[in-house]
Design an enzyme around this catalytic site. Structure first.
Site, short mmCIF file in Angstrom:
data_model
loop_
_atom_site.label_atom_id
_atom_site.label_comp_id
_atom_site.label_asym_id
_atom_site.label_seq_id
_atom_site.Cartn_x
_atom_site.Cartn_y
_atom_site.Cartn_z
N LEU A 77 0.87 -1.18 0.00
CA LEU A 77 0.00 0.00 0.00
C LEU A 77 0.90 1.22 0.00
CD1 LEU A 77 -2.77 1.45 0.35
CD2 LEU A 77 -2.37 1.30 2.82
N GLU A 111 0.68 -7.43 7.15
CA GLU A 111 1.78 -7.21 8.10
C GLU A 111 2.15 -5.75 7.99
OE1 GLU A 111 1.83 -11.40 6.87
OE2 GLU A 111 2.28 -9.66 5.63
N TYR A 123 -5.12 1.30 9.84
CA TYR A 123 -5.67 -0.06 9.85
C TYR A 123 -6.62 -0.26 11.03
CZ TYR A 123 -1.95 -0.89 6.44
OH TYR A 123 -1.11 -0.83 5.35
#
Length: 152
Positions: A77, A111, A123
């Site tokens: 990302l 991760e 997140y």
């Protein structure tokens, strides 16, 4: 600075080969970023789902997932530095999650470096929960990763 009008011109779409170089330029500026060959390899993998966030015609974000059975893993990302803290990553991920759910994915795993506080916060606000720690998962510098998951 990204204005509200620019943000409204944002859209998420599946990545194409024409996006490799713009994505590589973004990835070159992030820790653990992928090079163009790695991006192309991810794009062409049979179980890959790669997305870009565009502002007008310009690519400003990238997300790559590997999906097997009912699980997707967020492999990469990145968002252009000028678009950070404008909701770009949230827009990119929520749109990607919607498409992954339509394809039959029930959960997303990832991760993240323990030291990457901005990503961890994102997140968590997107509903990810902690699964555990992967010791010495990252190199340059060596660091543990948090394993996280989100149900779709």
């Amino acid at each position: 600075m990204h204005t509200q009008e620019q943000k409204s011109m944002r859209h998420v779409r599946r990545m194409t080969k024409q996006d490799i170089l713009p994505v590589a330029a973004i990835e070159a500026r992030v820790q653990d970023g992928w090079n163009a060959a790695g991006i192309e390899s991810a794009l062409l993998a049979p179980c890959a789902y790669c997305f870009v966030l565009c502002e007008g015609e310009s690519v400003i974000g990238f997300a790559a997932f590997t999906a097997v059975a009912d699980e997707a893993n967020l492999d990469a990302l990145s968002v252009d530095e000028a678009a950070r803290r404008t909701g770009a990553a949230r827009t990119l991920l929520t749109n990607a999650f919607s498409e992954l759910a339509q394809k039959g994915c029930a959960r997303v795993t990832l991760e993240v470096r323990i030291s990457n506080t901005p990503a961890r916060s994102l997140y968590e606000t997107l509903g990810f929960s902690l699964l555990g720690v992967r010791k010495n998962f990252y190199s340059a510098p060596q660091e543990n990763a948090l394993m996280m998951e989100r149900l779709l």
